[in-house]
Write a protein that holds these residues in place. Structure first.
Motif, short mmCIF file in Angstrom:
data_model
loop_
_atom_site.label_atom_id
_atom_site.label_comp_id
_atom_site.label_asym_id
_atom_site.label_seq_id
_atom_site.Cartn_x
_atom_site.Cartn_y
_atom_site.Cartn_z
N ALA A 57 79.03 51.49 50.10
CA ALA A 57 79.39 52.91 50.10
C ALA A 57 79.49 53.45 51.52
O ALA A 57 80.41 54.18 51.87
CB ALA A 57 78.34 53.70 49.31
N THR A 68 86.83 58.40 45.94
CA THR A 68 87.57 57.18 46.28
C THR A 68 86.69 55.93 46.27
O THR A 68 87.19 54.82 46.45
CB THR A 68 88.27 57.33 47.64
OG1 THR A 68 87.30 57.80 48.60
CG2 THR A 68 89.43 58.31 47.56
N PHE A 69 85.39 56.12 46.06
CA PHE A 69 84.46 54.98 45.89
C PHE A 69 83.44 55.41 44.85
O PHE A 69 82.75 56.41 45.02
CB PHE A 69 83.76 54.66 47.22
CG PHE A 69 82.77 53.53 47.14
CD1 PHE A 69 83.07 52.27 47.65
CD2 PHE A 69 81.51 53.73 46.56
CE1 PHE A 69 82.15 51.23 47.57
CE2 PHE A 69 80.59 52.69 46.48
CZ PHE A 69 80.91 51.43 46.99
N LYS A 106 87.51 51.80 43.86
CA LYS A 106 87.55 51.91 45.33
C LYS A 106 89.01 51.89 45.79
O LYS A 106 89.70 50.89 45.57
CB LYS A 106 86.78 50.74 45.97
CG LYS A 106 86.80 50.76 47.49
CD LYS A 106 85.87 49.68 48.04
CE LYS A 106 86.19 49.28 49.45
NZ LYS A 106 86.40 50.36 50.40
N ASN A 139 87.94 64.28 49.40
CA ASN A 139 87.68 63.00 50.04
C ASN A 139 87.05 63.18 51.43
O ASN A 139 87.57 62.69 52.44
CB ASN A 139 88.97 62.16 50.11
CG ASN A 139 88.69 60.69 50.35
OD1 ASN A 139 87.62 60.18 50.04
ND2 ASN A 139 89.67 60.00 50.92
N LYS A 155 84.34 62.36 54.07
CA LYS A 155 83.60 61.12 54.32
C LYS A 155 82.08 61.34 54.32
O LYS A 155 81.54 62.06 55.17
CB LYS A 155 84.04 60.50 55.66
CG LYS A 155 83.34 59.16 55.93
CD LYS A 155 83.98 58.41 57.06
CE LYS A 155 83.09 57.30 57.58
NZ LYS A 155 82.63 56.36 56.55
N THR A 210 78.29 59.53 52.00
CA THR A 210 77.80 58.76 50.86
C THR A 210 76.85 59.62 50.05
O THR A 210 75.88 60.17 50.61
CB THR A 210 77.08 57.48 51.35
OG1 THR A 210 78.04 56.65 51.98
CG2 THR A 210 76.46 56.71 50.18
N HIS A 253 82.65 52.61 53.30
CA HIS A 253 83.90 53.16 52.76
C HIS A 253 84.33 54.38 53.56
O HIS A 253 83.52 55.27 53.83
CB HIS A 253 83.69 53.54 51.29
CG HIS A 253 84.89 54.17 50.68
ND1 HIS A 253 86.05 53.46 50.42
CD2 HIS A 253 85.14 55.44 50.30
CE1 HIS A 253 86.95 54.26 49.90
NE2 HIS A 253 86.43 55.48 49.81
N SER A 272 82.06 58.52 49.06
CA SER A 272 81.54 57.42 48.25
C SER A 272 80.38 57.92 47.40
O SER A 272 79.45 58.56 47.90
CB SER A 272 81.12 56.24 49.12
OG SER A 272 80.27 56.65 50.16
N ILE A 330 80.68 48.08 41.73
CA ILE A 330 81.73 49.01 42.18
C ILE A 330 82.78 49.11 41.07
O ILE A 330 83.41 48.12 40.71
CB ILE A 330 82.35 48.54 43.51
CG1 ILE A 330 81.28 48.45 44.60
CG2 ILE A 330 83.47 49.50 43.94
CD1 ILE A 330 81.73 47.76 45.88
#
Ligand SMILES: Cc1ncc(C[n+]2csc(CCOP(=O)(O)OP(=O)(O)O)c2C)c(N)n1
Ligand code: SF4
Ligand SMILES: [Mg+2]
Length: 303
Positions: free
Chosen positions: A199, A179-180, A265, A125, A127, A129, A202, A206, A262
């Protein structure tokens, strides 16, 4: 160095938002009609809409037609090793919390040579996109079977038709722990922008699968999802619970063209937040010590 270079940057609110002209780089060298043009145009739109500052734009890619993306953005970015865009992007994401890292790539780059990195970046996870421009083929190297090519697809590597079962990027992303997880298509620009924006907002890894037609080596692949070609574009049902993993998996399991939007999420602590906390806590333990004293303590502990 000129005064302009040395002058401190104006606060964000005092700076003029970037215009498309300022962020468009070299003329994209994709084939006329390639779906990737649309994704690039919408990335520019996103930069403009969200008033991103020039020094904050970070565009990373691997190798492939789709991965040429960073060349065409006049900002910081890197065209990295085939399949290795995600580890490179992870380093940037973890060390520069002030940036939002965008990674663009193809189905081969993401799920073949880069398949392992995809799973691990998702489960950690981290961070960022990740937009995968899925054209169901290796475009740059002129038509080999990719991990998303459907059974029977005739290519240079499967002259009698593909025999290997394709992977399902949406199922893979959900199972890996992203997680997205969202799905869109280059033929619906407003939807692409909406998915990229969601995205970006998030807090976590993502993933957006964006169907992007390779007009040269897989023309018509996505016609069934394009109303202008007699297909259907259905968005995710309004009552779909995006936090329900099993419901997301069910959507991902639908036959093509399925739904767009989506699928999944959830909010989970990111590796970024966890690492920042470790750094904070361990920093407090060695407060007041000089760098060499911290190093000495570490070596003493390893004895
Ligand atoms: C280590 C390594 N192996 C193989 C290649 C050759 N190669 C370049 S791009 C590519 C596949 C591209 O397909 P995809 O990621 O789907 O991108 P597309 O061109 O379709 O957008 C391959 C096999 C390479 N550049 N580096
Ligand atoms: S070969 Fe296919 S993916 Fe590559 S630029 Fe041409 S149309 Fe696009
Ligand atoms: Mg491809």
């Amino acid at each position: 160095m000129s005064d302009t270079i040395l002058a401190p940057a104006l606060p964000a609110e005092e700076r003029k938002p970037l215009t498309k002209k300022e962020i468009v780089a070299d003329h994209p060298t994709w084939c006329p009609g390639c779906g990737d043009f649309s994704v690039l145009a919408l990335y520019f739109k996103l930069i403009e809409k969200r008033k991103m500052l020039h020094e904050k734009i970070t565009t990373i890619a691997g190798i492939g037609c789709s991965s040429r993306f960073p060349y065409f953005v006049q900002a910081h970015g890197a065209h990295y090793i085939h399949g290795r865009a995600l580890p490179f992007a992870s380093g940037i994401s973890l060390s520069r919390p002030d940036l939002h890292v965008f990674v663009f790539g193809g189905d081969g780059d993401a799920f073949s040579i880069g398949g392992n990195h995809f799973n691990h970046t998702a489960r950690k996870n981290i961070k960022m996109t990740y937009v995968v421009m899925d054209n169901w083929v290796y475009g740059l190297t002129k038509k080999q079977t990719s991990p998303t090519s459907p059974l029977g697809f005739k290519s240079k590597t499967d002259i009698w038709g593909a025999v290997d079962y394709p992977i399902n990027p949406m199922k893979q992303a959900i199972a890996a722990g992203a997680t997205f997880v969202a799905r869109t298509t280059h033929t619906n620009p407003a939807h692409v922008l909406q998915m990229m924006e969601a995205a970006m907002d998030h807090d976590g890894f993502s993933f957006v699968e964006c169907l992007s037609e390779c007009v040269e080596f897989y023309e018509g692949a996505f016609d069934a999802s394009n109303p202008r070609k007699g297909g259907v574009f259905n968005t995710v049902p309004a009552d779909h619970d995006v936090t329900n993993e099993m419901s997301a998996y069910k959507l991902a399991d639908e036959a093509f063209p399925g739904h767009f939007g989506i699928f999944y999420k959830v909010n989970k602590p990111t590796k970024n937040a966890k690492e920042a906390n470790i750094i904070k806590v361990s920093g407090e333990k060695v407060k007041g010590l000089k760098d060499w004293e911290i190093l000495q303590k570490t070596f003493d502990r390893l004895k």
